[in-house]
Design a protein around this motif. Structure first.
Motif, PDB file in Angstrom:
ATOM      1  N   SER A 100      69.436  17.067  47.884  1.00 51.18           N
ATOM      2  CA  SER A 100      68.253  16.396  47.351  1.00 51.18           C
ATOM      3  C   SER A 100      67.045  17.318  47.435  1.00 51.18           C
ATOM      4  O   SER A 100      66.969  18.179  48.321  1.00 51.18           O
ATOM      5  N   PRO A 101      66.070  17.153  46.547  1.00 54.82           N
ATOM      6  CA  PRO A 101      64.853  17.969  46.572  1.00 54.82           C
ATOM      7  C   PRO A 101      63.884  17.446  47.634  1.00 54.82           C
ATOM      8  O   PRO A 101      62.919  16.742  47.335  1.00 54.82           O
ATOM      9  N   THR A 102      64.148  17.781  48.870  1.00 50.59           N
ATOM     10  CA  THR A 102      63.478  17.144  50.010  1.00 50.59           C
ATOM     11  C   THR A 102      61.960  17.239  49.956  1.00 50.59           C
ATOM     12  O   THR A 102      61.259  16.262  50.241  1.00 50.59           O
ATOM     13  N   HIS A 103      61.432  18.409  49.628  1.00 45.60           N
ATOM     14  CA  HIS A 103      59.979  18.571  49.631  1.00 45.60           C
ATOM     15  C   HIS A 103      59.327  17.715  48.544  1.00 45.60           C
ATOM     16  O   HIS A 103      58.288  17.084  48.766  1.00 45.60           O
ATOM     17  N   THR A 104      59.971  17.680  47.383  1.00 44.84           N
ATOM     18  CA  THR A 104      59.479  16.851  46.286  1.00 44.84           C
ATOM     19  C   THR A 104      59.534  15.366  46.653  1.00 44.84           C
ATOM     20  O   THR A 104      58.614  14.606  46.337  1.00 44.84           O
ATOM     21  N   VAL A 105      60.601  14.972  47.322  1.00 45.20           N
ATOM     22  CA  VAL A 105      60.762  13.572  47.721  1.00 45.20           C
ATOM     23  C   VAL A 105      59.672  13.178  48.720  1.00 45.20           C
ATOM     24  O   VAL A 105      59.077  12.097  48.625  1.00 45.20           O
ATOM     25  N   ARG A 106      59.411  14.059  49.670  1.00 44.89           N
ATOM     26  CA  ARG A 106      58.363  13.751  50.665  1.00 44.89           C
ATOM     27  C   ARG A 106      56.993  13.666  49.996  1.00 44.89           C
ATOM     28  O   ARG A 106      56.162  12.812  50.351  1.00 44.89           O
TER      29      ARG A 106
END
Length: 384
Positions: A246-252
């Motif tokens: 998952s695109p963790t930084h984008t999700v956060r």
């Protein structure tokens, strides 16, 4: 560490200008297996998106890696059965793209070609649905950013549901910025993206789905990575876990953007800001002599198309770079039969920014030595 400030406002339909706090939310790394990420961020996002979409029960949310188009393709490719048929309402580049997806995936489809400046005719749609019982699904773009047109979602949904069809709405550039109740409208699948009206950054899209419809989609997908059903199952069974990275930084960042949407007053408050931005934009551009491509009754509060100046010295790239130097980035036109350009007003953009933009445009009209005494700037007409 020094914070880098943006050099200009992005007056586009997304990616768009974001708040510093949204950007700063990406400074921390996250583990995709950790409960702090999956339960504490992903699951909260899913729940809050459903709550934004409707107060009715029976809806769920799936997050999908990639561009907004990837989520459109995941939906088209996952929900229509092998013997299904898709009716596509096309009045712009993004409606056309839905048709292209159906063609690529070998899905039976019928495209209603409306051109780029006309809305769907309800009687014509009624006739198509009545005469072609093979149609199982209907897809339409809510805000067609090709022109800035807002399509009539309520009457289309009412007609689709009256014929017992599944309704798919591409609300890429409208969800979170225009009030919409998917439950009340009977929308079965709504698709949007992180980097639009919720004011996150690019990296993933999301699908709000009627759970009873999504439950029927097992083994329908025509792609491994874009299997909407399996992505949903993985998130349901593993409390927010994505099937693949998952695109963790984008999700956060999106989580932060959602909290800022709620703090602003929710969708209604954001809609009011966007609407006033757009009205200030149109009024200011008309004072400078520019003309809108569409009749104002067709406008969305998201992005507006303006005819290009007819002056022989006008060049979009020159105009673009002059505005960029003044702190504003606008969009080229996308209409096939009219010379125009587009200006968006969503994102971290406020009324005072649009007033500054109008002042900047007034000084960037290099093709006119005296704006006040000149002929109207926007005089291009669409070609026959």
């Amino acid at each position: 560490m020094e914070t880098v400030e943006n050099q200009y406002l992005l007056l586009t339909p997304g990616p768009l200008s974001t708040s510093r706090t949204v950007r700063e939310a990406m400074l921390k790394d996250w583990c995709t297996w950790d409960d702090d990420y999956n339960k504490g961020i992903v699951e909260v996002i899913r729940q809050q998106l459903v709550a934004l979409a409707t107060a009715q029960d029976g809806y769920t949310c799936v997050l999908m890696q990639g561009s907004g188009t990837a989520s459109v393709e995941a939906t088209i490719g996952s929900v229509i059965p092998a013997d299904g048929k898709l009716l596509v309402i096309n009045n712009g580049a993004y409606g056309e793209r839905i048709g292209q997806i159906a063609q690529y995936l070998n899905i039976a489809h019928h495209i209603v070609e409306l051109g780029e400046v006309a809305q769907p005719d309800m009687q014509a749609l009624e006739n198509i649905l009545a005469e072609d019982p093979a149609i199982t699904h209907v897809a339409m773009v809510h805000c067609e950013t090709t022109t800035g047109m807002l399509n009539p979602v309520a009457p289309v949904c009412e007609l689709v549901k009256a014929h017992g069809k599944v309704m798919i709405l591409d609300a890429m550039s409208s969800f979170g910025g225009i009030p919409l109740d998917v439950g009340a409208l009977g929308i079965d699948f709504l698709i949007s993206s992180a980097n639009k009206c919720i004011q996150g950054v690019p990296g993933f899209g999301f699908v709000l789905a009627k759970q009873a419809e999504l439950e029927q989609c097992q083994d329908r997908a025509r792609s491994l990575t874009l299997d909407l059903y399996e992505q949903w199952q993985c998130m349901e069974k593993n409390h927010g876990k994505w099937r693949f990275t998952s695109p963790t930084h984008t999700v956060r960042a999106f989580y932060q953007a959602l909290q800022e949407l709620l703090a602003e007053g929710g969708v209604e408050a954001r809609y009011a800001r966007y609407l006033s931005n757009q009205q200030i934009l149109v009024d200011g551009m008309e004072r400078l002599g520019f003309r809108c491509l569409l009749d104002k009754s067709l406008h969305s509060p998201i992005i507006t198309s303006f005819y290009s100046p007819a002056h022989p010295d006008y060049d979009f790239k020159t105009f673009y770079h002059l505005l960029k130097e003044k702190g504003f980035v606008i969009y080229p036109g996308k209409v096939s039969n009219a010379d125009c350009f587009r200006i968006g007003n969503i994102g971290e953009v406020y009324n005072q920014d649009i007033h500054r933009l109008i002042d900047a445009i007034g000084t960037a009209m290099y093709w006119q030595h005296d704006v006040e005494n000149s002929t109207p700037a926007g005089t291009q007409e669409p070609q026959a």
